[in-house]
Design a protein around this motif. Structure first.
Motif, PDB file in Angstrom:
ATOM      1  N   ASP A  19      -2.336  -2.704   2.167  1.00  0.00           N
ATOM      2  CA  ASP A  19      -1.412  -3.124   1.129  1.00  0.00           C
ATOM      3  C   ASP A  19      -2.068  -3.137  -0.250  1.00  0.00           C
ATOM      4  O   ASP A  19      -1.406  -3.333  -1.260  1.00  0.00           O
ATOM      5  CB  ASP A  19      -0.879  -4.526   1.436  1.00  0.00           C
ATOM      6  CG  ASP A  19      -0.005  -4.540   2.677  1.00  0.00           C
ATOM      7  OD1 ASP A  19       0.777  -3.599   2.846  1.00  0.00           O
ATOM      8  OD2 ASP A  19      -0.114  -5.488   3.469  1.00  0.00           O
ATOM      9  N   LYS A  37      -3.531  -1.738  -3.534  1.00  0.00           N
ATOM     10  CA  LYS A  37      -3.321  -0.533  -4.319  1.00  0.00           C
ATOM     11  C   LYS A  37      -4.651  -0.053  -4.880  1.00  0.00           C
ATOM     12  O   LYS A  37      -5.252  -0.712  -5.726  1.00  0.00           O
ATOM     13  CB  LYS A  37      -2.338  -0.812  -5.468  1.00  0.00           C
ATOM     14  CG  LYS A  37      -0.966  -1.304  -5.018  1.00  0.00           C
ATOM     15  CD  LYS A  37      -0.165  -0.193  -4.383  1.00  0.00           C
ATOM     16  CE  LYS A  37       1.262  -0.669  -4.068  1.00  0.00           C
ATOM     17  NZ  LYS A  37       2.074   0.368  -3.448  1.00  0.00           N
ATOM     18  N   ARG A  55      -4.545   6.446   3.950  1.00  0.00           N
ATOM     19  CA  ARG A  55      -3.485   5.846   4.757  1.00  0.00           C
ATOM     20  C   ARG A  55      -4.027   5.368   6.094  1.00  0.00           C
ATOM     21  O   ARG A  55      -4.932   5.961   6.659  1.00  0.00           O
ATOM     22  CB  ARG A  55      -2.363   6.866   5.004  1.00  0.00           C
ATOM     23  CG  ARG A  55      -1.597   7.262   3.753  1.00  0.00           C
ATOM     24  CD  ARG A  55      -0.452   8.192   4.137  1.00  0.00           C
ATOM     25  NE  ARG A  55       0.318   8.599   2.971  1.00  0.00           N
ATOM     26  CZ  ARG A  55       0.094   9.691   2.273  1.00  0.00           C
ATOM     27  NH1 ARG A  55      -0.914  10.492   2.621  1.00  0.00           N
ATOM     28  NH2 ARG A  55       0.836  10.002   1.237  1.00  0.00           N
ATOM     29  N   ASP A  76       4.610   8.890   8.382  1.00  0.00           N
ATOM     30  CA  ASP A  76       4.304   8.156   7.159  1.00  0.00           C
ATOM     31  C   ASP A  76       4.687   8.976   5.934  1.00  0.00           C
ATOM     32  O   ASP A  76       5.283   8.474   4.977  1.00  0.00           O
ATOM     33  CB  ASP A  76       2.810   7.815   7.145  1.00  0.00           C
ATOM     34  CG  ASP A  76       2.425   6.901   5.988  1.00  0.00           C
ATOM     35  OD1 ASP A  76       3.273   6.078   5.587  1.00  0.00           O
ATOM     36  OD2 ASP A  76       1.308   7.015   5.494  1.00  0.00           O
ATOM     37  N   ARG A  77       4.330  10.256   5.949  1.00  0.00           N
ATOM     38  CA  ARG A  77       4.636  11.112   4.808  1.00  0.00           C
ATOM     39  C   ARG A  77       6.147  11.347   4.666  1.00  0.00           C
ATOM     40  O   ARG A  77       6.666  11.382   3.549  1.00  0.00           O
ATOM     41  CB  ARG A  77       3.906  12.450   4.965  1.00  0.00           C
ATOM     42  CG  ARG A  77       2.388  12.320   4.780  1.00  0.00           C
ATOM     43  CD  ARG A  77       1.687  13.639   4.960  1.00  0.00           C
ATOM     44  NE  ARG A  77       0.252  13.491   4.700  1.00  0.00           N
ATOM     45  CZ  ARG A  77      -0.645  14.449   4.855  1.00  0.00           C
ATOM     46  NH1 ARG A  77      -0.255  15.656   5.289  1.00  0.00           N
ATOM     47  NH2 ARG A  77      -1.921  14.241   4.594  1.00  0.00           N
ATOM     48  N   ARG A  78       6.827  11.494   5.787  1.00  0.00           N
ATOM     49  CA  ARG A  78       8.284  11.649   5.715  1.00  0.00           C
ATOM     50  C   ARG A  78       8.944  10.393   5.165  1.00  0.00           C
ATOM     51  O   ARG A  78       9.895  10.478   4.370  1.00  0.00           O
ATOM     52  CB  ARG A  78       8.826  11.964   7.121  1.00  0.00           C
ATOM     53  CG  ARG A  78       8.524  13.380   7.589  1.00  0.00           C
ATOM     54  CD  ARG A  78       9.029  13.590   9.003  1.00  0.00           C
ATOM     55  NE  ARG A  78       8.811  14.952   9.471  1.00  0.00           N
ATOM     56  CZ  ARG A  78       9.038  15.366  10.710  1.00  0.00           C
ATOM     57  NH1 ARG A  78       9.522  14.511  11.617  1.00  0.00           N
ATOM     58  NH2 ARG A  78       8.812  16.614  11.048  1.00  0.00           N
ATOM     59  N   ARG A  79       8.430   9.230   5.578  1.00  0.00           N
ATOM     60  CA  ARG A  79       8.985   7.971   5.105  1.00  0.00           C
ATOM     61  C   ARG A  79       8.770   7.830   3.605  1.00  0.00           C
ATOM     62  O   ARG A  79       9.672   7.409   2.870  1.00  0.00           O
ATOM     63  CB  ARG A  79       8.329   6.806   5.847  1.00  0.00           C
ATOM     64  CG  ARG A  79       9.000   5.461   5.609  1.00  0.00           C
ATOM     65  CD  ARG A  79       8.279   4.347   6.345  1.00  0.00           C
ATOM     66  NE  ARG A  79       8.202   4.583   7.768  1.00  0.00           N
ATOM     67  CZ  ARG A  79       7.086   4.816   8.428  1.00  0.00           C
ATOM     68  NH1 ARG A  79       5.932   4.852   7.768  1.00  0.00           N
ATOM     69  NH2 ARG A  79       7.095   5.014   9.724  1.00  0.00           N
ATOM     70  N   ASN A  80       7.581   8.195   3.133  1.00  0.00           N
ATOM     71  CA  ASN A  80       7.295   8.114   1.701  1.00  0.00           C
ATOM     72  C   ASN A  80       8.138   9.094   0.907  1.00  0.00           C
ATOM     73  O   ASN A  80       8.588   8.776  -0.197  1.00  0.00           O
ATOM     74  CB  ASN A  80       5.809   8.394   1.460  1.00  0.00           C
ATOM     75  CG  ASN A  80       4.911   7.271   1.981  1.00  0.00           C
ATOM     76  OD1 ASN A  80       5.368   6.153   2.170  1.00  0.00           O
ATOM     77  ND2 ASN A  80       3.642   7.591   2.222  1.00  0.00           N
ATOM     78  N   SER A  81       8.357  10.278   1.467  1.00  0.00           N
ATOM     79  CA  SER A  81       9.181  11.281   0.787  1.00  0.00           C
ATOM     80  C   SER A  81      10.627  10.820   0.692  1.00  0.00           C
ATOM     81  O   SER A  81      11.303  10.995  -0.334  1.00  0.00           O
ATOM     82  CB  SER A  81       9.114  12.613   1.538  1.00  0.00           C
ATOM     83  OG  SER A  81       7.793  13.122   1.564  1.00  0.00           O
ATOM     84  N   ALA A 140      11.573   7.720   0.638  1.00  0.00           N
ATOM     85  CA  ALA A 140      11.633   6.587  -0.290  1.00  0.00           C
ATOM     86  C   ALA A 140      11.715   7.066  -1.736  1.00  0.00           C
ATOM     87  O   ALA A 140      12.304   6.400  -2.592  1.00  0.00           O
ATOM     88  CB  ALA A 140      10.414   5.698  -0.103  1.00  0.00           C
ATOM     89  N   LYS A 141      11.078   8.217  -1.994  1.00  0.00           N
ATOM     90  CA  LYS A 141      11.127   8.755  -3.363  1.00  0.00           C
ATOM     91  C   LYS A 141      12.465   9.366  -3.700  1.00  0.00           C
ATOM     92  O   LYS A 141      12.885   9.439  -4.825  1.00  0.00           O
ATOM     93  CB  LYS A 141      10.023   9.826  -3.515  1.00  0.00           C
ATOM     94  CG  LYS A 141       8.620   9.248  -3.439  1.00  0.00           C
ATOM     95  CD  LYS A 141       7.595  10.351  -3.545  1.00  0.00           C
ATOM     96  CE  LYS A 141       6.171   9.794  -3.448  1.00  0.00           C
ATOM     97  NZ  LYS A 141       5.152  10.855  -3.511  1.00  0.00           N
TER      98      LYS A 141
END
Length: 317
Positions: A12, A14, A256, A309-314, A316-317
């Motif tokens: 968590d 940054k 990640r 993870d990458r799909r989820r971040n994409s 979210a954008k």
């Protein structure tokens, strides 16, 4: 494998991502965790629970002053609503360390570390049971494949009767699997702990470890002392554990969690290399095949998490 101290809450934080740096830190963590396993194997005249107590005690001595110094920012007892979860984390984490040490004493280091890594495969199954998370067909298939890998490492007599391959101590294999289960349960509790400070997390599991080890040493194992030549290895267990944890936390800060999970699988290979170079123990072909299967299962599982993870971040954008 010293995954009992993995604290995924640091994901968590940054931190600016530097390509490859998180993976490099993870590799260093694997090196120190593997070195700790080798140290356990090298100390021959000291009981397993005495070794565990040494590790837990050194960790408390190192971390307690740090937490005390940061007392204005960190509550050593942990967040009010999460203390029972911290107790469970302490219980499962300490049991994981002790069972790992027991299996290392009964088996080759590489085999013991590989079996401990089946905790990665057990985690989705336990998450389904306790956290009601979705379980995919791929995860179920990987679980069965990894268990087949364990069978090749263990080489039980009722399957390999008459073969030229030497069977592995079945008690050591069973203890290793129990340790892997404890590790998976420990990882579940860490997920529930969220942003709990890593030092508090480790102190809890170290204190629980001492509470478990003291009566076992007093009434069962008996008191044993390292010889002068083993003192360095004896007191290095706690230091190596904390140094490995330090680099793992750094790895999680720069990469990640799913990617770090894939990179940590390299510890299986490092353990076998150290086993050959330091101990002079050559693994059997069956052990290498079984370990290879488990290694590939861990990599596939970790890779699927990276993709998710990458799909989820994409999204979210």
């Amino acid at each position: 494998m010293d995954v009992s101290e993995v604290d995924i809450s640091v994901t968590d934080v940054k931190t600016k991502r530097v390509p490859g740096l998180g993976i490099a830190f993870t590799m260093l963590a694997c090196f120190f965790f593997s070195l700790s396993s080798i140290a356990v194997k090298l100390i021959e005249d000291v009981g397993v629970y005495t070794l565990s107590l040494s590790r837990f005690g050194v960790q408390i001595l190192i971390l307690l002053p740090i937490v005390t110094y940061r007392r204005n920012d960190v509550d050593i007892l942990g967040p009010d609503g999460l203390r029972k979860i911290l107790w469970l984390r302490g219980l499962f984490g300490s049991l994981c360390v002790s069972t790992l040490y027991l299996s290392i004493k009964m088996m080759d280091v590489g085999d013991a570390v590989t079996i401990a890594f089946t905790s990665t495969i057990m985690l989705p199954l336990l998450a389904r049971i306790f956290l009601k998370e979705k379980l995919t067909v791929v995860e179920i298939a990987l679980c069965f494949a990894s268990m087949f890998g364990v069978v090749l490492i263990a080489r039980p007599a009722f399957i390999f009767r008459g073969s030229s391959y030497k069977t592995v101590n079945p008690v050591g294999v069973l203890i290793g699997l129990v340790g892997a289960l404890c590790q998976a349960l420990s990882m579940l509790t860490i997920r529930k702990l969220g942003k709990t400070d890593a030092a508090v997390n480790i102190i809890y599991f170290s204190v629980f470890g001492c509470v478990i080890c003291f009566p076992i040493i007093a009434f069962s194992e008996g008191v044993s002392y390292p010889c002068a030549g083993d003192l360095l290895f004896f007191f290095s267990l706690g230091v190596l554990g904390i140094v490995g944890q330090f680099f793992l936390i750094l790895g999680l800060r720069y990469e990640r969690a799913a990617t770090v999970g894939v990179a940590r699988s390299i510890q299986v290979i490092i353990a076998y290399i150290m086993q050959v170079l330091i101990l002079g123990h050559i693994p059997s072909v069956m052990s290498l095949i079984g370990s290879g299967i488990i290694f590939v299962c861990c990599v596939i599982l970790g890779t699927t998490r990276v993709i998710k993870d990458r799909r989820r971040n994409s999204a979210a954008k």
